[in-house]
Design a protein around this motif. Structure first.
Motif, PDB file in Angstrom:
ATOM      1  N   ASP A  89      37.939 -60.137  43.616  1.00 48.14           N
ATOM      2  CA  ASP A  89      39.288 -60.065  43.067  1.00 48.14           C
ATOM      3  C   ASP A  89      39.779 -58.630  42.914  1.00 48.14           C
ATOM      4  OD1 ASP A  89      39.422 -62.814  42.942  1.00 48.14           O
ATOM      5  OD2 ASP A  89      38.797 -62.918  40.837  1.00 48.14           O
ATOM      6  N   ILE A 127      51.792 -58.116  50.938  1.00 51.55           N
ATOM      7  CA  ILE A 127      50.463 -58.398  50.404  1.00 51.55           C
ATOM      8  C   ILE A 127      50.358 -59.897  50.149  1.00 51.55           C
ATOM      9  CG2 ILE A 127      48.871 -57.958  48.499  1.00 51.55           C
ATOM     10  CD1 ILE A 127      50.128 -55.177  48.244  1.00 51.55           C
ATOM     11  N   ALA A 128      49.328 -60.528  50.733  1.00 46.83           N
ATOM     12  CA  ALA A 128      49.203 -61.978  50.670  1.00 46.83           C
ATOM     13  C   ALA A 128      47.742 -62.372  50.564  1.00 46.83           C
ATOM     14  CB  ALA A 128      49.828 -62.612  51.912  1.00 46.83           C
ATOM     15  N   ALA A 129      47.510 -63.610  50.101  1.00 43.87           N
ATOM     16  CA  ALA A 129      46.167 -64.194  50.065  1.00 43.87           C
ATOM     17  C   ALA A 129      45.944 -64.922  51.388  1.00 43.87           C
ATOM     18  CB  ALA A 129      46.039 -65.143  48.886  1.00 43.87           C
ATOM     19  N   ASP A 183      53.437 -48.889  46.546  1.00 47.65           N
ATOM     20  CA  ASP A 183      52.343 -49.859  46.628  1.00 47.65           C
ATOM     21  C   ASP A 183      51.491 -49.592  47.865  1.00 47.65           C
ATOM     22  OD1 ASP A 183      53.757 -50.876  48.791  1.00 47.65           O
ATOM     23  OD2 ASP A 183      54.400 -52.700  47.755  1.00 47.65           O
ATOM     24  N   ARG A 215      43.766 -60.674  48.388  1.00 51.45           N
ATOM     25  CA  ARG A 215      44.855 -59.735  48.664  1.00 51.45           C
ATOM     26  C   ARG A 215      44.578 -59.046  49.998  1.00 51.45           C
ATOM     27  NH1 ARG A 215      45.200 -55.687  43.814  1.00 51.45           N
ATOM     28  NH2 ARG A 215      42.935 -56.018  43.832  1.00 51.45           N
ATOM     29  N   VAL A 237      40.988 -55.298  48.213  1.00 52.00           N
ATOM     30  CA  VAL A 237      42.133 -55.566  49.083  1.00 52.00           C
ATOM     31  C   VAL A 237      41.682 -55.327  50.527  1.00 52.00           C
ATOM     32  CG1 VAL A 237      44.533 -55.010  49.621  1.00 52.00           C
ATOM     33  CG2 VAL A 237      43.697 -54.755  47.275  1.00 52.00           C
TER      34      VAL A 237
END
Length: 441
Positions: free
Chosen positions: A48, A16-18, A351, A9, A51
């Motif tokens: 995990d 929000i992206a990988a 968020d 994240r 962020v």
């Protein structure tokens, strides 16, 4: 690549992206899918529960160095910033001696900071009576804009501007397209209010009424309209002023506004009498006012959230007597801004992308930092690894601030900054932050 960061994240401009972030020579050189083959000398894989955030930009920090470095100082201020995920600060021009009100004082300030900063540091200049001719010189010297007061600043060496003097200063700054940031409280309204004295917080609150902010902001808007200058309202605490600012923006005036973590976290009804660690100017107001400030953020009327970190030595807070009338006004919070805002933001349904916008992207834009505040190719690799769900209880004695005084002591928050990187290097040990000038930021 010198470094890659593999983040399940990450807060990017697209959400929000990988991603895998590649760093070369202190800049972000690539952003690829997390499973991309991106060779590097070193790699960091986030957990995990973590962020990846861009480093925060705090444009409202009182370092108080030189001259009052016992209040904070560049070493401890920038250590605290890094511990809180802040990779760039802009230092206020007052509470240091000399104040940054002429070109010579700017050089004194830069000399005091040189080699002692753990994050990147820029400087505001000051606009005070009699220094109109110095404003272009300070601008040419690289300050990011100018601060003024419309009432007593609390220190005699940084006096306030009258409305006539502010108008003259705005015309000078308009011609060089420089920003004026304003402590907007009306002196006459406060002089007519009941004096602040004693231990009762409600008496202190009555001494700094909302009307003082509202009237001062009206005056700033009027002068912005007349001059065409860029203006920014500092540490907005009165939600009553939100319609004024919204209307000015809709009119096309070049106006922005900020609020601070303490106005979004605390409320007057819960502040104990004698708890002078909460004293700041303008003051922390009622719970309903806090709700309205959050709505102002959500609506975009308030642009940014920055700390207004304004520490002092414990004796100046008069913790022994709890007398709000005699205590220094200022909240120490530089290290705690991110978890404080995030804790309340998540409760209200916002968020991390919104928090990053308020505390990194938009503050960078306000000050003119072209390479700060976003995870994007070409930006400085200023990053933090944040564990948003990890709870902790604030212990003032474990903070990097020089003096152990903050209203956050004992408060339960969420969000731990586990690592901070400045231009791709982890911030720890010897300082390697840079002193920034407007032309090269």
């Amino acid at each position: 690549m010198d470094l890659t960061l593999l983040a399940p994240r990450a807060v990017t401009p697209d959400g929000i992206a990988a991603v895998t972030v590649g760093v070369r020579s202190g800049r972000i050189a690539a952003i690829e899918p997390i499973d991309a083959d991106l060779p590097a000398e070193r790699s960091i894989r986030l957990g995990d529960d973590e962020v990846l955030l861009p480093g925060l930009v705090d444009t409202h920090v009182h370092v108080n160095d030189p001259g009052r470095a016992e209040w904070e100082g560049f070493d401890t201020a920038t250590r605290a910033a890094a511990a809180g995920g802040v990779t760039t600060i802009v230092d206020m021009p007052l509470n240091s001696l000399p104040p940054t009100v002429d070109a010579d004082a700017l050089q004194v300030k830069r000399k005091a900071a040189d080699g002692r900063v753990h994050v990147d540091v820029g400087f505001w200049g000051g606009a005070v009576p009699g220094n109109l001719g110095e404003l272009p010189r300070l601008h040419a010297g690289g300050v990011f804009g100018f601060k003024c007061f419309l009432l007593d600043s609390g220190v005699p060496e940084f006096p306030p501007l009258t409305h006539f003097e502010l108008a003259d200063a705005l015309r000078v700054l308009r011609d060089v397209d420089a920003l004026m940031i304003v402590h907007a409280e009306d002196a006459e309204v406060i002089e007519a209010a009941p004096p602040s004295c004693g231990r009762r917080y409600r008496d202190f609150l009555a001494s700094r009424p909302r009307r003082a902010e509202n009237e001062a902001i009206k005056a700033v808007i009027t002068l912005a309209r007349r001059t065409g200058a860029r203006v920014h309202i500092l540490h907005l605490s009165s939600a009553d002023a939100l319609p004024l600012i919204a209307d000015a923006k809709a009119e096309g005036l070049r106006i922005t506004a900020e609020t601070c973590p303490h106005y979004l976290t605390f409320h007057a009804e819960a502040i104990p009498d004698g708890a002078t660690q909460y004293k700041c100017c303008p003051p922390i107001r009622e719970d309903a006012n806090r709700d309205a400030l959050w709505q102002g953020l959500a609506d975009g009327v308030i642009d940014i959230v920055v700390s207004d970190h304004s520490p002092c030595t414990p004796d100046l807070k008069r913790l022994d007597t709890g007398d709000f009338g005699h205590a220094w006004g200022g909240v120490a919070s530089l290290q705690l801004g991110l978890p404080a805002v995030w804790t309340e933001a998540r409760r209200r349904g916002h968020d991390l992308a919104r928090v990053v916008d308020w505390m990194a992207t938009k503050p960078a834009s306000l000050a003119g930092f072209a390479r700060k505040g976003r995870i994007a190719v070409g930006m400085d690799a200023d990053l933090s690894v944040f564990a948003p769900d990890e709870p902790f209880t604030v212990d003032v004695h474990k903070l990097a601030h020089r003096n152990p005084v903050t209203p956050y002591h004992g408060r339960d928050l969420h969000g731990i900054v586990r690592t901070t990187l400045l231009r791709g290097r982890e911030v720890s040990g010897a300082p390697f932050g840079q002193l920034l000038s407007r032309g090269d930021a």
